[in-house]
Design an enzyme around this catalytic site. Structure first.
Site, PDB file in Angstrom:
ATOM      1  N   GLN A 139       0.826  -1.214   0.000  1.00 26.44           N
ATOM      2  CA  GLN A 139       0.000   0.000   0.000  1.00 26.44           C
ATOM      3  C   GLN A 139       0.858   1.261   0.000  1.00 26.44           C
ATOM      4  OE1 GLN A 139      -1.923   0.694   3.767  1.00 26.44           O
ATOM      5  NE2 GLN A 139      -3.683   1.701   2.812  1.00 26.44           N
ATOM      6  N   SER A 142       0.803   6.649   2.622  1.00 20.65           N
ATOM      7  CA  SER A 142       1.456   7.672   3.448  1.00 20.65           C
ATOM      8  C   SER A 142       2.707   8.234   2.788  1.00 20.65           C
ATOM      9  CB  SER A 142       1.873   7.075   4.793  1.00 20.65           C
ATOM     10  OG  SER A 142       0.787   6.454   5.403  1.00 20.65           O
ATOM     11  N   SER A 174       4.384  -1.090   4.249  1.00 19.56           N
ATOM     12  CA  SER A 174       4.602  -2.392   4.892  1.00 19.56           C
ATOM     13  C   SER A 174       4.935  -3.446   3.841  1.00 19.56           C
ATOM     14  CB  SER A 174       3.343  -2.832   5.644  1.00 19.56           C
ATOM     15  OG  SER A 174       3.022  -1.912   6.640  1.00 19.56           O
ATOM     16  N   GLU A 257      -9.378  -1.972   4.924  1.00 27.37           N
ATOM     17  CA  GLU A 257      -8.155  -2.087   5.741  1.00 27.37           C
ATOM     18  C   GLU A 257      -8.503  -2.083   7.232  1.00 27.37           C
ATOM     19  OE1 GLU A 257      -5.255   1.055   5.231  1.00 27.37           O
ATOM     20  OE2 GLU A 257      -3.794  -0.002   6.468  1.00 27.37           O
TER      21      GLU A 257
HETATM   22  C1  LIG Z   1       2.477  -0.603  11.756  1.00 29.22           C
HETATM   23  C2  LIG Z   1       2.203   0.411  10.683  1.00 29.22           C
HETATM   24  C3  LIG Z   1       2.006   0.001   9.371  1.00 29.22           C
HETATM   25  C4  LIG Z   1       1.782   0.942   8.363  1.00 29.22           C
HETATM   26  N1  LIG Z   1       1.661   0.507   7.064  1.00 29.22           N
HETATM   27  C5  LIG Z   1       1.473   1.418   6.085  1.00 29.22           C
HETATM   28  C6  LIG Z   1       1.416   0.995   4.714  1.00 29.22           C
HETATM   29  O1  LIG Z   1       1.580  -0.189   4.394  1.00 29.22           O
HETATM   30  N2  LIG Z   1       1.224   1.932   3.773  1.00 29.22           N
HETATM   31  C7  LIG Z   1       1.048   3.248   4.073  1.00 29.22           C
HETATM   32  O2  LIG Z   1       0.828   4.037   3.168  1.00 29.22           O
HETATM   33  N3  LIG Z   1       1.133   3.685   5.353  1.00 29.22           N
HETATM   34  C8  LIG Z   1       1.344   2.797   6.365  1.00 29.22           C
HETATM   35  N4  LIG Z   1       1.445   3.234   7.673  1.00 29.22           N
HETATM   36  C9  LIG Z   1       1.383   4.671   7.964  1.00 29.22           C
HETATM   37  C10 LIG Z   1       0.121   5.111   8.712  1.00 29.22           C
HETATM   38  O3  LIG Z   1      -1.000   5.087   7.864  1.00 29.22           O
HETATM   39  C11 LIG Z   1       0.398   6.517   9.256  1.00 29.22           C
HETATM   40  O4  LIG Z   1       1.463   6.404  10.189  1.00 29.22           O
HETATM   41  C12 LIG Z   1      -0.817   7.096   9.960  1.00 29.22           C
HETATM   42  O5  LIG Z   1      -1.818   7.396   9.035  1.00 29.22           O
HETATM   43  C13 LIG Z   1      -0.468   8.361  10.767  1.00 29.22           C
HETATM   44  O6  LIG Z   1       0.226   9.283  10.012  1.00 29.22           O
HETATM   45  P1  LIG Z   1       1.586   9.942  10.534  1.00 29.22           P
HETATM   46  O7  LIG Z   1       2.481   8.829  10.982  1.00 29.22           O
HETATM   47  O8  LIG Z   1       2.086  10.861   9.489  1.00 29.22           O
HETATM   48  O9  LIG Z   1       1.182  10.741  11.850  1.00 29.22           O
HETATM   49  P2  LIG Z   1       0.593  12.223  11.905  1.00 29.22           P
HETATM   50  O10 LIG Z   1      -0.502  12.358  10.929  1.00 29.22           O
HETATM   51  O11 LIG Z   1       1.731  13.194  11.812  1.00 29.22           O
HETATM   52  O12 LIG Z   1      -0.019  12.275  13.356  1.00 29.22           O
HETATM   53  C14 LIG Z   1       0.752  12.571  14.532  1.00 29.22           C
HETATM   54  C15 LIG Z   1      -0.172  12.618  15.715  1.00 29.22           C
HETATM   55  O13 LIG Z   1      -1.133  13.679  15.559  1.00 29.22           O
HETATM   56  C16 LIG Z   1      -2.456  13.183  15.716  1.00 29.22           C
HETATM   57  N5  LIG Z   1      -3.379  13.870  14.790  1.00 29.22           N
HETATM   58  C17 LIG Z   1      -3.130  14.197  13.493  1.00 29.22           C
HETATM   59  N6  LIG Z   1      -4.212  14.810  12.954  1.00 29.22           N
HETATM   60  C18 LIG Z   1      -5.153  14.867  13.923  1.00 29.22           C
HETATM   61  C19 LIG Z   1      -6.479  15.374  13.982  1.00 29.22           C
HETATM   62  N7  LIG Z   1      -7.067  15.937  12.915  1.00 29.22           N
HETATM   63  N8  LIG Z   1      -7.159  15.252  15.157  1.00 29.22           N
HETATM   64  C20 LIG Z   1      -6.582  14.666  16.262  1.00 29.22           C
HETATM   65  N9  LIG Z   1      -5.310  14.174  16.260  1.00 29.22           N
HETATM   66  C21 LIG Z   1      -4.620  14.266  15.122  1.00 29.22           C
HETATM   67  C22 LIG Z   1      -2.347  11.707  15.334  1.00 29.22           C
HETATM   68  O14 LIG Z   1      -3.413  10.956  15.902  1.00 29.22           O
HETATM   69  C23 LIG Z   1      -0.993  11.343  15.893  1.00 29.22           C
HETATM   70  O15 LIG Z   1      -1.099  11.035  17.258  1.00 29.22           O
HETATM   71  C24 LIG Z   1       1.709   2.321   8.690  1.00 29.22           C
HETATM   72  C25 LIG Z   1       1.920   2.728  10.017  1.00 29.22           C
HETATM   73  C26 LIG Z   1       2.191   1.792  11.006  1.00 29.22           C
HETATM   74  C27 LIG Z   1       2.446   2.270  12.404  1.00 29.22           C
END
Ligand SMILES: Cc1cc2nc3c(=O)[nH]c(=O)nc-3n(C[C@H](O)[C@H](O)[C@H](O)COP(=O)(O)OP(=O)(O)OC[C@H]3O[C@@H](n4cnc5c(N)ncnc54)[C@H](O)[C@@H]3O)c2cc1C
Length: 412
Positions: A139, A142, A174, A257
């Site tokens: 996928q 991100s 992933s 998902e």
């Molecule tokens: C185990 C794992 C597997 C993954 N696999 C994939 C994959 O295969 N493909 C892929 O594309 N992505 C993948 N991801 C990425 C995942 O989708 C993102 O990490 C997730 O969407 C959060 O984005 P970010 O890490 O940029 O955090 P951010 O968006 O920067 O968020 C940081 C913090 O701010 C909070 N926050 C942000 N916006 C808001 C809001 N509007 N209201 C309240 N709180 C908020 C969040 O909850 C979080 O605590 C994976 C992540 C993990 C941990």
């Protein structure tokens, strides 16, 4: 060899024939094998790993019956089963401790999305490659600066005749290093409102210009990768849905998902460790193993209560998910309720691992070295891995926002 069960038979006959077929066709070596969303089990692909090797025979026999995707239409490699028959299949496999013959994002995420949004040509090209285990998917959503605010993504796709030229960087992909194709969100209209300029593209990772770099994590394992696109030419026919209409497809896929994550993490470990047997659940077995009394840590009344509470919560959740699945019509797209399940299941899984580590005491904090056996090291790493559950597939905070807005109808 027993005859294949007929889908037109009544449910009792179907069950009887199916049980005989499974018993005759499942190799002894695969019974009780552990599978998980964290890469255990058979995920297929161009470079598959079959552990034990008999998994290959198991996958091939099940795929031939359409049982790797039991409810998908037969013309796309599915089994054409009704939801009642699929339930019988799941029950009979559980009774014989049989693992899924095939797992992965193809079956759970892009497959159902293709069934909903794909052209006939796309369905024929991709779905049988998924059900046969020939192609493994990952996928590409991100990006370094786009996670929760996914619609702000910056990977660009510029039109060049019958192709798009893709440039940009995805992160947290992933198993990107083991996958063959990636489904990716790309920006095709930078001038439009952010949700309206996104297209959903299917990309063969062997295309020149795609490169993958693994990322190391706190748990020590590295299923995560960065995926870089450098002037990657992708045929326009690989657009799923409409050009600039990718946001609708992307949201539907997130529903699948989140349902997958809820099912995977809502239940405790399926199967058993090789050679490992014992009375009770995994938590009860752990509690018997550690502690000082006759029954180990189970002699501690407070701990007993905590284990019982967790197991009741788990059972209640399992029944709720089951009810929701039974209520869903064939081809049903999960709605915002998948966010409810995702939050609950992932918090439950975090509690389960937290409790496991507490039960094991100092032995639950092993990292490496002679003081800890393989299972103890796994305990620590699984606990650390579970911290990511409330982030992957959209964070818990984001799910709570969705529930507030789309389930409860609260104002922004
Ligand atoms: C185990 C794992 C597997 C993954 N696999 C994939 C994959 O295969 N493909 C892929 O594309 N992505 C993948 N991801 C990425 C995942 O989708 C993102 O990490 C997730 O969407 C959060 O984005 P970010 O890490 O940029 O955090 P951010 O968006 O920067 O968020 C940081 C913090 O701010 C909070 N926050 C942000 N916006 C808001 C809001 N509007 N209201 C309240 N709180 C908020 C969040 O909850 C979080 O605590 C994976 C992540 C993990 C941990």
């Amino acid at each position: 060899m027993s005859a294949a069960p007929s889908v037109s038979a009544d449910l009792d006959t179907f069950r009887r024939d199916l049980r005989a077929w499974l018993d005759a066709n499942a190799p002894a070596a695969v019974r009780g094998v552990l599978t998980s969303i964290e890469g255990q089990g058979n995920w297929g692909g161009r470079r598959p790993t079959f552990d034990p090797p008999e998994m290959k025979t198991w996958m091939e026999r099940m795929a031939k019956q359409g049982f790797t995707a039991p409810t998908w239409p037969t013309e796309y490699g599915g089994g054409g089963l009704s939801k009642e028959q699929a339930k019988v299949l799941a029950e009979e496999m559980a009774a014989l401790k049989l693992p899924p013959p095939l797992m992965g994002f193809g079956l759970e995420m892009i497959g159902p999305t293709l069934l909903n949004f794909g052209t006939e040509e796309q369905k024929r090209e991709h779905l049988t490659q998924i059900t046969s285990g020939a192609i493994r998917w990952c996928q590409g959503y991100s990006e370094p600066d786009s996670g929760s605010d996914l619609a702000s993504l910056q990977t660009r796709a510029a039109r060049d005749g019958d192709h798009f030229i893709v440039n940009g960087r995805k992160v947290w992909t992933s198993y990107g290093d083991q996958a063959d194709w990636i489904f990716a969100l790309v920006r095709t209209d930078p001038a439009a409102k952010k949700q309206e300029g996104i297209t959903f593209l299917l990309i063969d990772m062997e295309t020149p210009g795609v490169s993958v770099r693994p990322i190391r994590l706190i748990s020590g394992k590295s299923p995560f990768c960065e995926t870089i696109f450098d002037d990657v030419r992708v045929p326009v026919k690989n657009v799923l849905g409409q050009i600039n209409g990718g946001w609708t497809v992307a949201k539907a896929l997130l529903g699948y998902e989140r349902s997958m994550i809820a099912e995977a993490f809502g239940a405790s470990e399926r199967g058993k460790k090789k050679g490992g047997v014992g009375r009770g659940s995994r938590l009860v077995q752990l509690a018997r193993q550690y502690g000082f009394g006759e029954e180990g840590a189970l002699d501690d009344a407070v701990l007993r209560d905590e284990i019982a509470q967790l197991e009741m919560d788990e059972r209640a959740f399992h029944l709720t998910v089951q009810r929701s699945r039974d209520a869903a019509k064939a081809g049903h797209r999960p709605g915002p309720e998948s966010s409810l399940f995702k939050v609950y299941a992932t918090e439950l899984n975090k509690d389960r691992h937290e409790l496991s580590v507490r039960i094991a005491g100092a032995q639950g904090l092993g990292w490496e070295g002679p003081g800890y056996d393989e299972d103890e090291v796994a305990l620590t790493r699984q606990w650390l891995r579970s911290r990511g559950n409330s982030i992957e597939g959209g964070t818990s905070e984001v799910q709570l926002n969705i529930i507030a807005k789309r389930v409860l109808g609260l104002p922004d």
